[in-house]
Design a protein around this motif. Structure first.
Motif, PDB file in Angstrom:
ATOM      1  N   ASP A  18       0.806  -1.220   0.000  1.00 55.39           N
ATOM      2  CA  ASP A  18       0.000   0.000   0.000  1.00 55.39           C
ATOM      3  C   ASP A  18       0.842   1.274   0.000  1.00 55.39           C
ATOM      4  N   ALA A  19       2.172   1.157  -0.063  1.00 61.56           N
ATOM      5  CA  ALA A  19       3.029   2.340   0.010  1.00 61.56           C
ATOM      6  C   ALA A  19       2.933   3.182  -1.255  1.00 61.56           C
ATOM      7  N   TYR A  20       2.714   2.549  -2.394  1.00 61.56           N
ATOM      8  CA  TYR A  20       2.644   3.246  -3.673  1.00 61.56           C
ATOM      9  C   TYR A  20       1.340   2.854  -4.358  1.00 61.56           C
ATOM     10  N   PRO A  21       0.321   3.701  -4.258  1.00 59.92           N
ATOM     11  CA  PRO A  21      -0.989   3.324  -4.789  1.00 59.92           C
ATOM     12  C   PRO A  21      -1.076   3.324  -6.312  1.00 59.92           C
TER      13      PRO A  21
ATOM     14  N   GLY B 229       1.836   1.961 -11.938  1.00 59.24           N
ATOM     15  CA  GLY B 229       3.117   2.133 -12.615  1.00 59.24           C
ATOM     16  C   GLY B 229       4.274   2.143 -11.638  1.00 59.24           C
ATOM     17  N   GLU B 230       4.123   2.854 -10.540  1.00 60.56           N
ATOM     18  CA  GLU B 230       5.171   2.887  -9.527  1.00 60.56           C
ATOM     19  C   GLU B 230       5.358   1.512  -8.900  1.00 60.56           C
TER      20      GLU B 230
ATOM     21  N   ILE C   5       7.366  -0.729 -11.300  1.00 58.18           N
ATOM     22  CA  ILE C   5       8.797  -0.397 -11.343  1.00 58.18           C
ATOM     23  C   ILE C   5       9.509  -0.960 -10.120  1.00 58.18           C
ATOM     24  N   LEU C   6       8.938  -0.785  -8.954  1.00 60.36           N
ATOM     25  CA  LEU C   6       9.576  -1.271  -7.733  1.00 60.36           C
ATOM     26  C   LEU C   6       9.524  -2.792  -7.626  1.00 60.36           C
ATOM     27  N   SER C   7       8.514  -3.427  -8.215  1.00 55.62           N
ATOM     28  CA  SER C   7       8.395  -4.883  -8.117  1.00 55.62           C
ATOM     29  C   SER C   7       9.407  -5.619  -8.991  1.00 55.62           C
ATOM     30  N   VAL C   8       9.999  -4.942  -9.974  1.00 59.03           N
ATOM     31  CA  VAL C   8      10.985  -5.588 -10.850  1.00 59.03           C
ATOM     32  C   VAL C   8      12.411  -5.139 -10.508  1.00 59.03           C
ATOM     33  N   ASP C   9      12.614  -4.813  -9.220  1.00 59.78           N
ATOM     34  CA  ASP C   9      13.941  -4.448  -8.699  1.00 59.78           C
ATOM     35  C   ASP C   9      14.574  -3.272  -9.417  1.00 59.78           C
ATOM     36  N   ARG C  10      13.789  -2.244  -9.675  1.00 57.24           N
ATOM     37  CA  ARG C  10      14.291  -1.006 -10.257  1.00 57.24           C
ATOM     38  C   ARG C  10      14.078   0.115  -9.250  1.00 57.24           C
ATOM     39  N   TYR C  11      14.874   1.155  -9.374  1.00 57.61           N
ATOM     40  CA  TYR C  11      14.759   2.304  -8.485  1.00 57.61           C
ATOM     41  C   TYR C  11      14.052   3.434  -9.199  1.00 57.61           C
ATOM     42  N   GLN C  12      13.414   4.277  -8.432  1.00 55.93           N
ATOM     43  CA  GLN C  12      12.690   5.421  -8.971  1.00 55.93           C
ATOM     44  C   GLN C  12      13.236   6.683  -8.310  1.00 55.93           C
ATOM     45  N   ILE C  13      13.584   7.659  -9.133  1.00 58.35           N
ATOM     46  CA  ILE C  13      14.063   8.940  -8.621  1.00 58.35           C
ATOM     47  C   ILE C  13      13.028   9.993  -8.987  1.00 58.35           C
TER      48      ILE C  13
END
Length: 64
Positions: free
Chosen positions: A6-9, A12-13, A16-24
């Motif tokens: 529930d941290a990122y509703p 798309g976000e 990105i986080l579920s496939v071991d990528r970082y978001q800036i």
């Protein structure tokens, strides 16, 4: 990278986080870079079970 469901509703976000990528997010002064020829370098610590941390970002630009 582990994250709470529930941290990122936004789907798309979450993807990105579920496939071991970082978001800036929220980078300032990008309008001051040239349209081509600059490189952006991002450094960040590897954080276990973290959902956020500071990132150091800088640009390398060609000489004017």
């Amino acid at each position: 990278m582990a994250t709470r469901e529930d941290a990122y509703p936004y789907p798309g976000e979450q993807y990105i986080l579920s496939v071991d990528r970082y978001q800036i997010e929220v980078m300032n002064h990008l309008d001051e870079l040239p349209a081509t020829g600059a490189g952006i370098i991002c450094t960040f610590p590897k954080v276990r079970d973290g959902v956020g941390y500071p990132v150091r970002v800088f640009a390398v630009c060609p000489a004017a």
